[in-house]
Design an enzyme around this catalytic site. Structure first.
Site, PDB file in Angstrom:
ATOM      1  N   ARG A   1     -17.233 -29.431  34.714  1.00 52.96           N
ATOM      2  CA  ARG A   1     -17.065 -29.506  33.266  1.00 52.96           C
ATOM      3  C   ARG A   1     -15.843 -30.326  32.865  1.00 52.96           C
ATOM      4  NH1 ARG A   1     -18.375 -23.205  31.429  1.00 52.96           N
ATOM      5  NH2 ARG A   1     -20.405 -23.069  32.459  1.00 52.96           N
TER       6      ARG A   1
ATOM      7  N   LYS B   1     -29.051 -17.007  39.842  1.00 50.08           N
ATOM      8  CA  LYS B   1     -27.986 -16.781  38.873  1.00 50.08           C
ATOM      9  C   LYS B   1     -28.649 -16.318  37.581  1.00 50.08           C
ATOM     10  CE  LYS B   1     -24.542 -19.484  36.286  1.00 50.08           C
ATOM     11  NZ  LYS B   1     -23.765 -20.754  36.258  1.00 50.08           N
TER      12      LYS B   1
ATOM     13  N   GLU C   1     -16.343 -20.978  42.578  1.00 50.05           N
ATOM     14  CA  GLU C   1     -17.222 -21.971  41.957  1.00 50.05           C
ATOM     15  C   GLU C   1     -16.392 -22.843  41.022  1.00 50.05           C
ATOM     16  OE1 GLU C   1     -20.595 -22.134  38.455  1.00 50.05           O
ATOM     17  OE2 GLU C   1     -20.522 -20.334  39.722  1.00 50.05           O
TER      18      GLU C   1
ATOM     19  N   THR D   1     -22.323 -25.807  37.358  1.00 47.73           N
ATOM     20  CA  THR D   1     -22.798 -26.675  36.277  1.00 47.73           C
ATOM     21  C   THR D   1     -23.468 -27.929  36.850  1.00 47.73           C
ATOM     22  OG1 THR D   1     -20.794 -25.941  35.106  1.00 47.73           O
ATOM     23  CG2 THR D   1     -22.231 -27.461  33.939  1.00 47.73           C
TER      24      THR D   1
END
Length: 214
Positions: free
Chosen positions: A49, A133, A45, A73
């Protein structure tokens, strides 16, 4: 529409740890992905960011055939569509919104959304999502809290992320409602910055040997 579990389950059950990585320098993306894959962690993943995140996803998707590249994100439709266009094969979000559900419904790429409270999990179930998640795992109550959800919400399976380490990962993996964990300890910032790919490969190999207790 329902969650694309047929596409997401192989990612979540194929390895005990999904590396959650942040790419600060684009040049690190390919060697880092290759090191993780060599160690047995092919699904990764890459979080959105940093300014180079989408370019990093594209590079890994195009140049590291053995990797299963995901994007993390993801907060809105624009993020979702940009990550898919870059080559992401799965999408991870800290939460779930109607906008994200709509984007996922229109895409062939599966979404792993985040949920913590019973109400959030029930909302996800109503939207057709049973693979979730759990973030931020440690700050939200850790393994004890997650275990308490296993009976009343028995049909839900989680990937805890956030504060998960090589020390507490086995505890999470031992829970009946956990399929895998997400962690950044397999690619520490300092090792990435120094290009210590062999050491990262070793960390990945150790993480890949973690298993759920029988």
């Amino acid at each position: 529409m329902a969650q694309k579990t047929d596409l997401l389950l192989p990612v979540m059950t194929g390895q005990p740890v999904i590396p959650v990585i942040k790419i600060a320098r684009l040049a690190d993306a390919v060697p880092l992905a290759r090191a993780l894959a060599r160690g047995g962690l092919k699904a990764i993943e890459i979080t959105l960011r940093t300014p180079v995140a989408l370019d990093a996803i594209k590079l890994v998707a195009n140049e590291v055939e053995e990797a299963v590249t995901g994007a993390g994100t993801i907060l809105n439709r624009k993020h979702f569509e940009g990550a898919v266009e870059a080559g992401s094969r799965f999408i991870v979000s800290p939460g779930l919104t109607p906008q994200l559900v709509a984007a996922a419904d229109e895409s062939n790429v599966p979404l792993l959304p985040g949920a913590v409270t019973s109400s959030e999990i029930m909302t996800a179930l109503e939207a057709g999502y049973s693979l979730l998640k759990f973030f931020p795992a440690e700050q939200a109550g850790g393994a004890a809290y997650l275990k308490s959800l296993s009976s009343p919400l028995a049909g839900v399976r989680f990937c805890p992320t956030g504060g998960v380490t090589e020390k507490n990962a086995p505890t999470y993996l031992g829970l009946p409602n956990v399929l895998c964990v997400g962690g950044s300890w397999v690619a520490p910032d300092e090792l990435v910055a120094d290009g210590k790919w062999a050491q990262i490969e070793d960390l990945a190999r150790q993480a890949a040997t973690l298993s759920k207790p029988r």
